[in-house]
Design an enzyme around this catalytic site. Structure first.
Site, PDB file in Angstrom:
ATOM      1  N   HIS A  14       0.831  -1.199   0.000  1.00 20.75           N
ATOM      2  CA  HIS A  14       0.000   0.000   0.000  1.00 20.75           C
ATOM      3  C   HIS A  14       0.870   1.256   0.000  1.00 20.75           C
ATOM      4  CE1 HIS A  14      -2.823   2.856   2.193  1.00 20.75           C
ATOM      5  NE2 HIS A  14      -3.506   2.511   1.112  1.00 20.75           N
ATOM      6  N   HIS A  56      -1.000  10.299  -2.608  1.00 21.94           N
ATOM      7  CA  HIS A  56      -2.252   9.812  -2.037  1.00 21.94           C
ATOM      8  C   HIS A  56      -3.388  10.783  -2.334  1.00 21.94           C
ATOM      9  CE1 HIS A  56      -5.274   8.235   0.548  1.00 21.94           C
ATOM     10  NE2 HIS A  56      -5.187   9.203   1.426  1.00 21.94           N
TER      11      HIS A  56
END
Length: 319
Positions: A14, A56
């Site tokens: 991730h 992100h």
């Protein structure tokens, strides 16, 4: 319910090995690959000149050193992103050349103080650089299209450029090591018309898609909602809290969907109460193992080494 895990659930790094390096940097991705991750995950946003880069969020005040750059102070602004007012500096207001002068910073310094030792050392990588790394090291990629409706609305649509770049890299079919993910629905349906690459419908335990195509993620997670998702997607990426006792996994599999929950992290604030321990970190391996025993097909983690070791250990329980 058959709780036998998938033959080899994939470990999805991730944002790279973001538990040990500032997220979405080549260093984080390289660390994840070294630890055995099967797939590395870049969240993608476009620069002003239309280049896809890994962040992100498009607001980069907390993940780069832009706030300390006098030459960019005037670019601080407030925008409405998916209905929310956000103040800061935004990738789409910078060219790639300008963005490359910035350096990444740890996003969660209060929880990951050791990562701050790497602040200022790494650039923001492009999708092209991440693809090159993945191909050189023999792993897959799992790109997320961030805020696709917002970006399309300002003339910086990401769906077509993403697919074009993946196809140019030689990845175009369902057997290639690529998963394209989104919290929205319509853009995944558009992408389904552009490529045969595998698509993942992301879900959360609250709210609904920003494009308004489905009233809620809760409705999407019902048996009927999952059958609708299966018409255009290969799998779902639910919040790990949605797994329950395995009902969602069972229903998704019945609809022909794979299940890749997010995000498994070692720090106590991210862990359910049974897996929290004294100190800063808890029993991440225990939480991952419990999810694997529900039959998930892969999982997102900030800590790939723990993920790989746990995946391999649980596999021995089901010879």
């Amino acid at each position: 319910m058959d709780n036998r895990p998938a033959p080899r659930p994939i470990v999805i790094a991730h944002r790279g090995c973001s538990g040990e390096r500032p997220e979405h940097t080549l260093a984080a991705y390289e660390r994840a690959i070294d630890q055995g991750a099967d797939v590395i995950e870049p969240d993608l946003v476009p620069t002003r000149d239309g280049i896809l880069v890994a962040r992100h969020e498009n607001e980069i005040g907390g993940t780069t050193d832009v706030a300390g750059r006098a030459d960019f102070v005037a670019r601080r602004t407030t925008k409405t992103i998916d209905g929310q007012a956000v103040t800061g500096w935004f990738v789409e207001d910078f060219t790639l050349a300008e963005l490359k002068t910035l350096r990444a910073r740890e996003r969660l310094p209060e929880l990951r103080p050791a990562n701050t030792a790497f602040d200022g050392r790494f650039e923001i990588p492009t999708l092209a650089e991440i693809i090159a790394l993945a191909k050189a090291r023999g792993v897959g990629i799992y790109p997320e299209t961030k805020h696709p409706t917002y970006f399309a609305g300002i003339g910086l649509g990401t769906d077509v450029p993403l697919v074009a770049e993946l196809h140019a890299a030689g990845w175009s079919g369902p057997d290639d090591p690529v998963f394209i993910q989104s919290f929205e629905v319509d853009n995944l349906k558009r992408i389904a018309g552009l490529t045969r690459l595998r698509l993942i419908q992301l879900m959360d335990g609250h709210g609904g898609p920003a494009d308004g195509t489905v009233p809620s993620y809760a409705l999407m997670a019902t048996p009927g909602g999952l059958r609708a998702v299966a018409a255009y997607a290969y799998g779902i990426g639910p919040n790990k809290a949605q797994l329950g006792q395995g009902e969602l996994v069972r229903d998704a599999h019945a609809a022909g969907l794979r299940v890749h929950p997010w995000t498994f992290r070692v720090e106590n604030p991210f862990l359910p109460a049974p897996f929290r321990r004294d100190g800063a970190q808890g029993d991440l391996a225990g939480e991952i193992a419990a999810a694997l025993r529900l039959g998930i097909d892969g999982f997102f983690t900030d800590h790939p080494l723990i993920g790989v070791q746990t995946r391999d250990a649980v596999a021995k329980e089901f010879p």
